[in-house]
Motif scaffolding. Sequence first.
Motif, PDB file in Angstrom:
ATOM      1  N   SER A   9       0.813  -1.217   0.000  1.00  0.00           N
ATOM      2  CA  SER A   9       0.000   0.000   0.000  1.00  0.00           C
ATOM      3  C   SER A   9       0.842   1.261   0.000  1.00  0.00           C
ATOM      4  O   SER A   9       0.369   2.336  -0.381  1.00  0.00           O
ATOM      5  CB  SER A   9      -0.931   0.015   1.221  1.00  0.00           C
ATOM      6  N   THR A  33      -5.768   5.108   3.188  1.00  0.00           N
ATOM      7  CA  THR A  33      -6.755   4.064   3.420  1.00  0.00           C
ATOM      8  C   THR A  33      -6.477   3.363   4.748  1.00  0.00           C
ATOM      9  O   THR A  33      -5.437   3.581   5.382  1.00  0.00           O
ATOM     10  CB  THR A  33      -6.711   3.031   2.299  1.00  0.00           C
ATOM     11  N   SER A  70      -9.027   8.773   4.486  1.00  0.00           N
ATOM     12  CA  SER A  70     -10.154   8.717   3.566  1.00  0.00           C
ATOM     13  C   SER A  70     -11.476   8.797   4.334  1.00  0.00           C
ATOM     14  O   SER A  70     -11.565   8.467   5.513  1.00  0.00           O
ATOM     15  CB  SER A  70     -10.116   7.418   2.756  1.00  0.00           C
ATOM     16  N   ASP A  72     -13.906   6.862   3.970  1.00  0.00           N
ATOM     17  CA  ASP A  72     -14.273   5.495   4.347  1.00  0.00           C
ATOM     18  C   ASP A  72     -13.721   5.145   5.723  1.00  0.00           C
ATOM     19  O   ASP A  72     -14.411   4.528   6.544  1.00  0.00           O
ATOM     20  CB  ASP A  72     -13.753   4.493   3.314  1.00  0.00           C
ATOM     21  N   VAL A  73     -12.468   5.530   5.984  1.00  0.00           N
ATOM     22  CA  VAL A  73     -11.853   5.242   7.280  1.00  0.00           C
ATOM     23  C   VAL A  73     -12.571   6.019   8.383  1.00  0.00           C
ATOM     24  O   VAL A  73     -12.896   5.471   9.442  1.00  0.00           O
ATOM     25  CB  VAL A  73     -10.355   5.593   7.257  1.00  0.00           C
TER      26      VAL A  73
END
Length: 262
Positions: A9, A33, A70, A72-73
């Motif tokens: 990553s 991420t 992000s 999402d996190v």
Amino acid sequence: MTFEETYASLNPSFVDDGVLELLFDGPNLNAVTAEMHADLGHVWRDIERAPAVRSVVLRGAGGNFSAGGSFDVVEQAIEDPVFRTQLLRETRDIVFAMIESTKPVVSGIRGAAVGAGLVVGLLADISVAARTARLVDGHTRLGIAAGDHSVISWPLLCGMAKAKYLLLTCEPVTGEEAERIGLVSLCVEDEEVDARALAIARRLRHGAQDAIRFTKQALNHWYRANSAAFDFSATAEMYGLGTADVREGVASLREKRAPRFG
């Protein structure tokens, strides 16, 4: 396993003999991420144990360093207290592992540098910023306490008055202004950032290793002395992820409007 296999990553690669590059490269201005956050918590200890690594250079792909964690996190952390605890452990791992590592780290900061990405950019031993780079700690704008790294480092880098102003207001600073106030080591023209950061990493790679590493460790005692303040700030940040303010902060950012905090 190699760095390339273990920390995919972070796109690690040896760009020169003894110089390991970590590269933020992903969507949404290289946003961090969950996988990247976890890898940043572990990679420094493996770097420390790797004889082949004598210096590290950090940079972002595509004209930006990193836009931070992000959505999402953040949204997973809002909904899942177990994940928040995991993030707290990883945050402590990132900060303390960087402080404890003896290998010199150089960051090349272009474009956006925010949040979790800014952590490693400013905890690097030498930070090279583009003149037009845009650095901002956006925690309080999101509705949570500034806890990634700023409490342990910003007052030392730019002084308490500037640190409070920038962290409480989330006022962005350019690379030029960041150098003026001492938040970064150097400011260069935008197109020179990557080459200058790599040149410094190469110079450190060829330097007297014991002298460089002991000097870094001695200077980092200033960070260790503030570890209790960091621990409180990181815990306060995770507490904030369970409040209504952070939900409003995320919604306002997604909707591109001013937040309406309670």
